[in-house]
Design a protein around this motif. Structure first.
Motif, short mmCIF file in Angstrom:
data_model
loop_
_atom_site.label_atom_id
_atom_site.label_comp_id
_atom_site.label_asym_id
_atom_site.label_seq_id
_atom_site.Cartn_x
_atom_site.Cartn_y
_atom_site.Cartn_z
N LYS A 6 0.86 -1.20 -0.18
CA LYS A 6 0.14 0.00 -0.01
C LYS A 6 0.88 1.13 0.03
O LYS A 6 0.57 2.32 -0.63
CB LYS A 6 -0.73 -0.10 1.26
N ALA A 7 2.19 1.41 0.86
CA ALA A 7 2.88 2.39 0.72
C ALA A 7 3.66 2.49 -0.63
O ALA A 7 3.92 3.58 -0.87
CB ALA A 7 3.88 2.15 2.04
N ASN A 9 2.24 1.80 -3.24
CA ASN A 9 1.19 2.32 -4.36
C ASN A 9 1.27 3.95 -4.08
O ASN A 9 0.89 4.71 -4.95
CB ASN A 9 -0.26 1.75 -4.05
N LEU A 10 1.17 4.46 -2.77
CA LEU A 10 1.04 5.80 -2.36
C LEU A 10 2.46 6.47 -3.15
O LEU A 10 2.35 7.46 -3.50
CB LEU A 10 1.05 6.10 -1.14
N ARG A 13 1.99 7.01 -6.74
CA ARG A 13 0.92 8.03 -6.83
C ARG A 13 1.61 9.27 -7.00
O ARG A 13 1.40 10.20 -7.75
CB ARG A 13 0.00 7.95 -5.78
N PHE A 14 2.63 9.37 -5.88
CA PHE A 14 3.50 10.72 -5.96
C PHE A 14 4.43 10.87 -7.11
O PHE A 14 4.41 11.96 -7.77
CB PHE A 14 4.32 10.70 -4.53
N SER A 58 -5.92 17.07 -4.17
CA SER A 58 -5.07 16.93 -2.91
C SER A 58 -5.89 16.41 -1.71
O SER A 58 -6.95 16.95 -1.63
CB SER A 58 -3.97 17.86 -2.82
N PRO A 59 -5.23 15.65 -0.95
CA PRO A 59 -5.95 15.30 0.28
C PRO A 59 -6.14 16.40 1.14
O PRO A 59 -7.27 16.27 1.87
CB PRO A 59 -4.85 14.41 1.09
N HIS A 104 -2.21 2.08 -10.87
CA HIS A 104 -2.39 2.83 -9.32
C HIS A 104 -3.82 2.79 -9.13
O HIS A 104 -4.34 2.65 -8.00
CB HIS A 104 -1.79 4.34 -9.53
N LYS A 108 -5.71 1.41 -5.87
CA LYS A 108 -6.10 2.28 -5.14
C LYS A 108 -7.48 1.91 -4.65
O LYS A 108 -8.04 1.87 -3.46
CB LYS A 108 -6.08 3.61 -5.64
N GLN A 113 -7.76 3.06 -0.68
CA GLN A 113 -6.97 3.86 -0.28
C GLN A 113 -7.34 5.34 -0.57
O GLN A 113 -7.91 5.56 -1.43
CB GLN A 113 -5.57 3.87 -0.99
#
Length: 113
Positions: A6-7, A9-10, A13-14, A58-59, A104, A108, A113
């Motif tokens: 999962k990390a 995949n993040l 994403r970045f 963005s979050p 991705h 996700k 995610q």
């Protein structure tokens, strides 16, 4: 093991977000006629994408929109970046970029995610 995936995949994403900026900058510097237009497009286009991303996707987005609209804005920004690579003759790179984005998004969705 799942936490690591999962990390990753993040992290992907970045990297994809950075690729948006790079592809739009590349497009701008290659399609503009003359130094001034190349500079405006090469700097302004990724700047506009970053502003839209920060405002809506963005979050910590400054403007909260519904999840479907947020996904649509994200999809449009990624599509424009992929098309920008394609029209500058970087066909293989554009296809790889699109495939990594699809991978991705699938992960996700599957991992919530």
């Amino acid at each position: 093991m799942m936490i690591v995936m999962k990390a990753a995949n993040l992290g992907l994403r970045f990297l994809l977000e950075l690729c948006i900026l790079a592809s739009l900058s590349y497009w701008g510097f290659h399609v503009g006629k003359g130094g001034l237009l190349k500079g405006v497009l090469g700097i302004g286009t990724p700047l506009l994408a970053a502003i839209l991303w920060g405002m809506f996707v963005s979050p910590k987005a400054s403007i909260t929109v519904s999840q479907p609209l947020q996904f649509f804005i994200e999809l449009v920004i990624f599509a424009v970046a992929i098309i920008a690579l394609y029209v500058t003759g970087k066909h293989s790179l554009a296809i790889c970029f699109a495939l990594f984005y699809i991978l991705h998004r699938i992960l996700k969705f599957l991992w919530d995610q």
